[in-house]
Motif scaffolding. Structure first.
Motif, PDB file in Angstrom:
ATOM      1  N   ALA A  14       1.143  -1.292   0.220  1.00 51.18           N
ATOM      2  CA  ALA A  14      -0.211  -0.161   0.029  1.00 51.18           C
ATOM      3  C   ALA A  14       1.000   1.122   0.045  1.00 51.18           C
ATOM      4  O   ALA A  14      -0.113   2.037  -0.748  1.00 51.18           O
ATOM      5  CB  ALA A  14      -0.979  -0.336   1.217  1.00 51.18           C
ATOM      6  N   PHE A  15       2.005   0.687   0.936  1.00 48.41           N
ATOM      7  CA  PHE A  15       2.860   2.615   0.922  1.00 48.41           C
ATOM      8  C   PHE A  15       3.655   2.402  -0.362  1.00 48.41           C
ATOM      9  O   PHE A  15       3.738   3.671  -1.164  1.00 48.41           O
ATOM     10  CB  PHE A  15       3.549   1.861   2.069  1.00 48.41           C
ATOM     11  N   ARG A  16       4.207   1.113  -1.297  1.00 43.75           N
ATOM     12  CA  ARG A  16       4.423   1.758  -2.518  1.00 43.75           C
ATOM     13  C   ARG A  16       3.825   2.205  -3.602  1.00 43.75           C
ATOM     14  O   ARG A  16       4.585   3.058  -3.850  1.00 43.75           O
ATOM     15  CB  ARG A  16       5.636   0.495  -2.773  1.00 43.75           C
ATOM     16  N   LEU A  17       2.942   1.192  -3.670  1.00 44.29           N
ATOM     17  CA  LEU A  17       1.957   1.946  -4.573  1.00 44.29           C
ATOM     18  C   LEU A  17       1.589   3.814  -4.647  1.00 44.29           C
ATOM     19  O   LEU A  17       1.045   4.201  -5.516  1.00 44.29           O
ATOM     20  CB  LEU A  17       0.497   0.923  -4.666  1.00 44.29           C
ATOM     21  N   LEU A  18       1.559   3.463  -2.924  1.00 41.86           N
ATOM     22  CA  LEU A  18       0.699   5.263  -2.804  1.00 41.86           C
ATOM     23  C   LEU A  18       1.563   6.390  -3.580  1.00 41.86           C
ATOM     24  O   LEU A  18       1.159   7.393  -4.032  1.00 41.86           O
ATOM     25  CB  LEU A  18       0.411   5.141  -1.112  1.00 41.86           C
ATOM     26  N   ASP A  19       2.773   5.748  -3.107  1.00 40.63           N
ATOM     27  CA  ASP A  19       4.711   6.405  -3.081  1.00 40.63           C
ATOM     28  C   ASP A  19       4.783   6.461  -4.804  1.00 40.63           C
ATOM     29  O   ASP A  19       4.680   7.967  -5.121  1.00 40.63           O
ATOM     30  CB  ASP A  19       5.380   6.388  -2.487  1.00 40.63           C
ATOM     31  N   ALA A  20       3.981   5.614  -5.391  1.00 42.31           N
ATOM     32  CA  ALA A  20       3.841   5.574  -6.654  1.00 42.31           C
ATOM     33  C   ALA A  20       3.168   6.766  -7.639  1.00 42.31           C
ATOM     34  O   ALA A  20       3.108   6.684  -9.077  1.00 42.31           O
ATOM     35  CB  ALA A  20       4.138   3.856  -7.306  1.00 42.31           C
ATOM     36  N   GLY A  21       1.456   6.977  -6.995  1.00 46.41           N
ATOM     37  CA  GLY A  21       0.423   7.411  -7.537  1.00 46.41           C
ATOM     38  C   GLY A  21      -0.498   7.121  -7.921  1.00 46.41           C
ATOM     39  O   GLY A  21      -1.458   7.528  -8.098  1.00 46.41           O
ATOM     40  N   TYR A  22      -0.474   5.808  -6.747  1.00 46.17           N
ATOM     41  CA  TYR A  22      -1.916   4.866  -7.291  1.00 46.17           C
ATOM     42  C   TYR A  22      -2.766   5.700  -6.364  1.00 46.17           C
ATOM     43  O   TYR A  22      -2.253   5.994  -4.683  1.00 46.17           O
ATOM     44  CB  TYR A  22      -1.487   3.536  -7.281  1.00 46.17           C
ATOM     45  N   ALA A  23      -3.639   5.264  -6.181  1.00 48.50           N
ATOM     46  CA  ALA A  23      -5.077   5.577  -5.224  1.00 48.50           C
ATOM     47  C   ALA A  23      -5.364   4.278  -4.623  1.00 48.50           C
ATOM     48  O   ALA A  23      -5.707   2.808  -4.982  1.00 48.50           O
ATOM     49  CB  ALA A  23      -6.643   6.343  -6.595  1.00 48.50           C
ATOM     50  N   VAL A  24      -5.039   4.368  -3.848  1.00 48.59           N
ATOM     51  CA  VAL A  24      -5.452   2.666  -2.708  1.00 48.59           C
ATOM     52  C   VAL A  24      -5.970   2.959  -2.093  1.00 48.59           C
ATOM     53  O   VAL A  24      -6.061   3.899  -1.260  1.00 48.59           O
ATOM     54  CB  VAL A  24      -3.946   2.824  -2.603  1.00 48.59           C
ATOM     55  N   ASP A  25      -7.146   1.669  -1.348  1.00 46.24           N
ATOM     56  CA  ASP A  25      -7.862   1.686  -0.663  1.00 46.24           C
ATOM     57  C   ASP A  25      -6.598   1.112   0.381  1.00 46.24           C
ATOM     58  O   ASP A  25      -6.783  -0.836  -0.438  1.00 46.24           O
ATOM     59  CB  ASP A  25      -9.247   1.737  -0.328  1.00 46.24           C
ATOM     60  N   LEU A  26      -6.887   1.148   1.516  1.00 46.88           N
ATOM     61  CA  LEU A  26      -6.390  -0.337   2.792  1.00 46.88           C
ATOM     62  C   LEU A  26      -6.945  -0.393   3.184  1.00 46.88           C
ATOM     63  O   LEU A  26      -7.458   0.069   4.388  1.00 46.88           O
ATOM     64  CB  LEU A  26      -5.240   0.186   2.748  1.00 46.88           C
ATOM     65  N   TYR A  27      -6.975  -2.473   2.866  1.00 52.41           N
ATOM     66  CA  TYR A  27      -8.472  -3.163   4.172  1.00 52.41           C
ATOM     67  C   TYR A  27      -7.929  -3.610   5.179  1.00 52.41           C
ATOM     68  O   TYR A  27      -7.023  -4.466   5.125  1.00 52.41           O
ATOM     69  CB  TYR A  27      -9.697  -3.895   2.816  1.00 52.41           C
ATOM     70  N   ASP A  28      -8.377  -4.126   6.166  1.00 48.97           N
ATOM     71  CA  ASP A  28      -7.836  -5.059   7.258  1.00 48.97           C
ATOM     72  C   ASP A  28      -9.277  -4.830   8.642  1.00 48.97           C
ATOM     73  O   ASP A  28     -10.214  -4.709   8.699  1.00 48.97           O
ATOM     74  CB  ASP A  28      -7.103  -4.458   8.083  1.00 48.97           C
ATOM     75  N   LEU A  29      -9.481  -6.527   8.945  1.00 48.56           N
ATOM     76  CA  LEU A  29      -9.817  -6.396   9.742  1.00 48.56           C
ATOM     77  C   LEU A  29      -9.599  -6.136  11.021  1.00 48.56           C
ATOM     78  O   LEU A  29      -8.439  -5.867  11.387  1.00 48.56           O
ATOM     79  CB  LEU A  29      -9.574  -8.630   9.993  1.00 48.56           C
ATOM     80  N   PRO A  30     -10.838  -5.599  12.237  1.00 44.23           N
ATOM     81  CA  PRO A  30     -10.196  -4.922  13.342  1.00 44.23           C
ATOM     82  C   PRO A  30      -8.956  -6.395  13.831  1.00 44.23           C
ATOM     83  O   PRO A  30      -9.215  -7.085  14.037  1.00 44.23           O
ATOM     84  CB  PRO A  30     -11.945  -5.076  13.906  1.00 44.23           C
TER      85      PRO A  30
END
Length: 314
Positions: A14-30
Motif C-alpha cells: 500500500a505504501f509503495r503503490l501510494l508513493d508511485a501515484g496510485y489511488a489505493v484503499d487499504l483494508y484490514d480486519l479489526p
C-alpha cells in the motif's frame, strides 16, 4: 486499487503503490490481538536485514536483540537469529496509509491485492490447503534467561524468545496436535501471562497454493503460501513476494513463475512434511532436502536438518 490485509506484505505494498501515484484503499480486519498484529513469534532470520535494506529501511531500528546461540532441548546450538519489534515494523512499512475496516468488494476495483494471510479472502480457495495450528503468549517471569529456547513437541516445536525487560514470547506450533495442550508441558509458560492469542499458519507452500492471480485479484505473502512449512517463518518471504509483485506488476505469468523460483526450499520442506504426516519415519536421505542456511544453525548441514526432522517424528 485495493489492498486487503494490513500486515507486513499488505502494508508495504500500500505504501509503495501510494508513493508511485496510485489511488489505493487499504483494508484490514479489526485488530484481534493486543499488539494489533497477526500471531507471530517476532523472530526473524538472517536475511531480514538485507531485505529491509534493499527496500530503503534501516533494519536495526526494528531489531530488539540478536542471537548467535539458542538452546535446543537445553543444549547450546550456534545460530544467526534476531527478535524484532513487529508492530513498529508494520507501522513504518505502512507509512501514512489509512486502514479501512469495512467490507471490500473486489468488483469495485481494477486490481485487488490479497494479503489476508490464511484467510485468503479474495483469491479462490486452495484445493488441498494445509493450515497448522499455533498459540502464543507474552510472559513476564523475571528469570533473566537471555537466550532463545526451543523444545520439541508432538508434531512441531515450542519456543521461548526473550524480548527484554524480563518478558518473553512463548509459543508453540504443531502439525499433528493442538498446541495449547503441548506448550504447558515445556515449562516456558511459568510466570505472569500478559496476553495470548491463537492462529494458524499456511504450510501448503507456494507450489500448492496456486493460483496467485485470479481475474483482477493478485495474492501475496501467506495468502499464496509464502511460509516455510517446517519452521513457519514468513516475515522475510512476505517482503520478498511483495517486491516480486511490484517487479512483475503487469505480468501475472511472470509473477507466478518468479514466486515459484524464489522459494524452492519451501517445496522441499513441504515434501518432507507430507511424508511425515503420512506416518513415514524420517530417512537419512531426506536430510539433504532440508535447507536450514537461513537460520544460521551451525551444527553442520545434515545435523541441522536432522534437528528439524526430529520435531515432526515424535
Amino acid at each position: 486499487m485495493a489492498v486487503a490485509g494490513a500486515g507486513v506484505a499488505g502494508s508495504y505494498l500500500a505504501f509503495r503503490l501510494l508513493d508511485a501515484g496510485y489511488a489505493v484503499d487499504l483494508y484490514d480486519l479489526p485488530a484481534q490481538t493486543a499488539c494489533g498484529t497477526a500471531p507471530c513469534a517476532w523472530m526473524a532470520t538472517r536475511d531480514f536485514s538485507a531485505v529491509l535494506e534493499a527496500e530503503g529501511f534501516e533494519p536495526e531500528k526494528y531489531v530488539t536483540a540478536r542471537f548467535d546461540v539458542f538452546l535446543l532441548q537445553g543444549q547450546r546450538v550456534g545460530a544467526d537469529l534476531m527478535t524484532i519489534d513487529k508492530p513498529a515494523l508494520v507501522a513504518d512499512l505502512r507509512g501514512g496509509a489509512e486502514v479501512r475496516t469495512g467490507p471490500l468488494d473486489p468488483a469495485g476495483y481494477d486490481r485487488v491485492i490479497d494479503a489476508t494471510g490464511t484467510a485468503r479472502a479474495c483469491l479462490p480457495p486452495i484445493a488441498a490447503d494445509d493450515l497448522c495450528r499455533c498459540v502464543q503468549f507474552r510472559v513476564r517471569d523475571g528469570s533473566g534467561e537471555a537466550l532463545p529456547a526451543v523444545r520439541y513437541v508432538r508434531g512441531g516445536y515450542a519456543w521461548s524468545f526473550p524480548l527484554g525487560g524480563g518478558e518473553r514470547h512463548v509459543g508453540c506450533l504443531s502439525h499433528l496436535a493442538d498446541p495449547v495442550g503441548l506448550v504447558g508441558k515445556t515449562g516456558f509458560l511459568d510466570g505472569e501471562r500478559l496476553c495470548g492469542c491463537r492462529g494458524r499458519l499456511r504450510v501448503t507452500s507456494p507450489y500448492g497454493a496456486l493460483p496467485f492471480v485470479s481475474g483482477n485479484v493478485w495474492g501475496v505473502g501467506e495468502a499464496i503460501g509464502c511460509v516455510y512449512p517446517l519452521v513457519g517463518d514468513g516475515i522475510v518471504p512476505a517482503l520478498v513476494s511483495a517486491r516480486l509483485l511490484l517487479d512483475h506488476f503487469d505480468d501475472p505469468a511472470g509473477y507466478t513463475q518468479a514466486v515459484l523460483d524464489a522459494f524452492p526450499a519451501m517445496q522441499q520442506e513441504r515434501t518432507v512434511l507430507e511424508r511425515m504426516k503420512d506416518g513415514r519415519r524420517p530417512s537419512p536421505a531426506w536430510l539433504a532436502e532440508v535447507d536450514t542456511s537461513r537460520l544460521g544453525i551451525r551444527v553442520g548441514v545434515a545435523s541441522a536438518a536432522g534437528l528439524l526432522l526430529k520435531m515432526l517424528a515424535r
